[in-house]
Design an enzyme around this catalytic site. Structure first.
Site, mmCIF file in Angstrom:
data_model
loop_
_atom_site.group_PDB
_atom_site.id
_atom_site.type_symbol
_atom_site.label_atom_id
_atom_site.label_comp_id
_atom_site.label_asym_id
_atom_site.label_seq_id
_atom_site.Cartn_x
_atom_site.Cartn_y
_atom_site.Cartn_z
ATOM 1 C CG ASP A 107 -0.262 -0.440 2.509
ATOM 2 O OD1 ASP A 107 0.975 -0.432 2.548
ATOM 3 O OD2 ASP A 107 -0.960 -0.794 3.464
ATOM 4 C CG ASN A 153 -8.334 -0.925 12.108
ATOM 5 O OD1 ASN A 153 -7.441 -1.669 11.699
ATOM 6 N ND2 ASN A 153 -8.741 0.120 11.421
ATOM 7 C CG HIS A 167 -5.498 -1.908 8.952
ATOM 8 N ND1 HIS A 167 -5.502 -0.537 9.084
ATOM 9 C CD2 HIS A 167 -4.202 -2.266 9.193
ATOM 10 C CE1 HIS A 167 -4.294 -0.105 9.370
ATOM 11 N NE2 HIS A 167 -3.491 -1.129 9.448
ATOM 12 C CD GLU A 209 -8.306 1.194 7.647
ATOM 13 O OE1 GLU A 209 -8.205 0.279 8.498
ATOM 14 O OE2 GLU A 209 -7.643 2.239 7.712
HETATM 15 C C1 F6R Z 1 1.712 -1.241 6.079
HETATM 16 C C2 F6R Z 1 0.386 -1.847 6.217
HETATM 17 C C3 F6R Z 1 -0.356 -1.858 7.511
HETATM 18 C C4 F6R Z 1 0.543 -2.165 8.713
HETATM 19 C C5 F6R Z 1 -0.271 -2.153 10.011
HETATM 20 C C6 F6R Z 1 0.613 -2.355 11.226
HETATM 21 O O1 F6R Z 1 2.207 -1.366 4.775
HETATM 22 O O2 F6R Z 1 -0.105 -2.322 5.255
HETATM 23 O O3 F6R Z 1 -1.380 -2.820 7.444
HETATM 24 O O4 F6R Z 1 1.148 -3.413 8.531
HETATM 25 O O5 F6R Z 1 -0.936 -0.927 10.136
HETATM 26 O O6 F6R Z 1 1.488 -1.286 11.325
HETATM 27 P P1 F6R Z 1 2.662 -1.258 12.401
HETATM 28 O O7 F6R Z 1 3.593 -2.335 12.027
HETATM 29 O O8 F6R Z 1 3.268 0.108 12.254
HETATM 30 O O9 F6R Z 1 2.022 -1.473 13.724
#
Ligand code: F6R
Length: 266
Positions: free
Chosen positions: A86, A157, A159, A164
């Site tokens: 992403d 959450n 995701h 989301e």
């Molecule tokens: C990042 C992504 C997100 C993160 C998730 C956890 O490319 O796709 O899904 O993997 O938000 O983020 P961290 O590792 O910062 O807690």
């Protein structure tokens, strides 16, 4: 390196075989880095390509540090092609909080992966071109032969990527609006939610589920509830990571804090 981090082992008995719990963040990340190294080495030996799906965020930072170490010690990434999950939209790729910047700094430049082999959704694409850009991203994954190993983090959450709550299991690469919780969790890099893009381009759940293998890395207490919901709760769009239960090749790599909500009986 200490013997325990040389051979990171499971720290808890009784959990399911697809849930690995490590004593520390470092040993969990070491395990993931070594899985990736194995795939790269295997591809190099068979003169084929290793296609890696990559995540950004705090969780994989140490994994990337270790991959950079392996590269300094002689591991070549010449056979590797990557696809990131992403990118924020809209964002300039040079913005310090862009995922483009993150990947260049933490992985691509140190291990020598050129732009042509490091695919990322483009956060600077004009709005009217987003749909075509997303279709082309899907096609590029297909042309590569598909993702051998997709690395995921998980949001508090639930995701994965920026899919989301509410995301469908057959969703593909597309523009999405970020959830208020995601804005809150990621605002620090921007210096406040009011300075953040409100949208992103993300691989879909359907895109992710097509990877041959998936590793989800979750570290810290803040992820315990989401991990529990995804691994043990109902499979539901409310918890996008729960769709991973439809995939036979998912491994959850957790530290003790992230595993804290799981039932020991498994
Ligand atoms: C990042 C992504 C997100 C993160 C998730 C956890 O490319 O796709 O899904 O993997 O938000 O983020 P961290 O590792 O910062 O807690």
């Amino acid at each position: 390196m200490s013997p325990s981090s040389e051979s990171p082992g499971r720290a808890q008995a009784g959990l399911r075989p697809d849930v690995l719990v490590f004593a520390t963040r470092a040993t969990a990340c070491e395990f993931v880095a070594r899985r990736i190294r194995e795939i790269v080495l295997r591809a190099a030996r068979s003169r084929s390509r290793a296609v890696l799906g990559l995540a950004t965020g705090r969780s994989p930072l140490h994994v990337y540090r270790r991959l950079c170490d392996f590269h300094r010690e002689g591991l070549s990434f010449a056979c590797v092609e990557t696809f990131n999950l992403d990118e924020y939209w809209p964002i300039d790729p040079r913005h310090p909080a862009s995922f483009h910047r993150y990947m260049r700094e933490h992985l691509f430049d140190p291990i020598g992966i050129p732009r042509e082999r490091a695919h990322m959704p483009d956060g600077a694409v004009p709005e009217e071109e987003i749909e075509a850009h997303c279709l082309e991203y899907e096609r590029a994954i297909e042309r590569s032969g598909g993702i051998d190993l997709q690395l995921l983090g998980i949001g508090a959450n639930g995701h994965i990527g920026f899919n989301e709550p509410g995301s469908a299991p057959d969703s593909r690469t597309r523009k999405v609006l970020l959830h208020p919780g995601t804005l809150r969790d990621n605002q620090a890099a921007f210096g406040g939610t009011d300075r953040m893009p409100r949208a992103a381009i993300t691989m879909g759940i359907g895109t992710i589920l097509e990877a041959r293998r998936i590793v989800v890395l979750a570290l810290g207490e803040a992820k315990a509830q989401a991990v529990r919901a995804a691994v043990e709760g109902p499979v539901t769009p409310d918890v996008p990571a729960s769709w991973l239960r439809r995939h036979p090749g998912v491994v959850w790599v957790l530290d003790r804090a992230a595993a804290g909500g799981l039932s020991r009986a498994g």
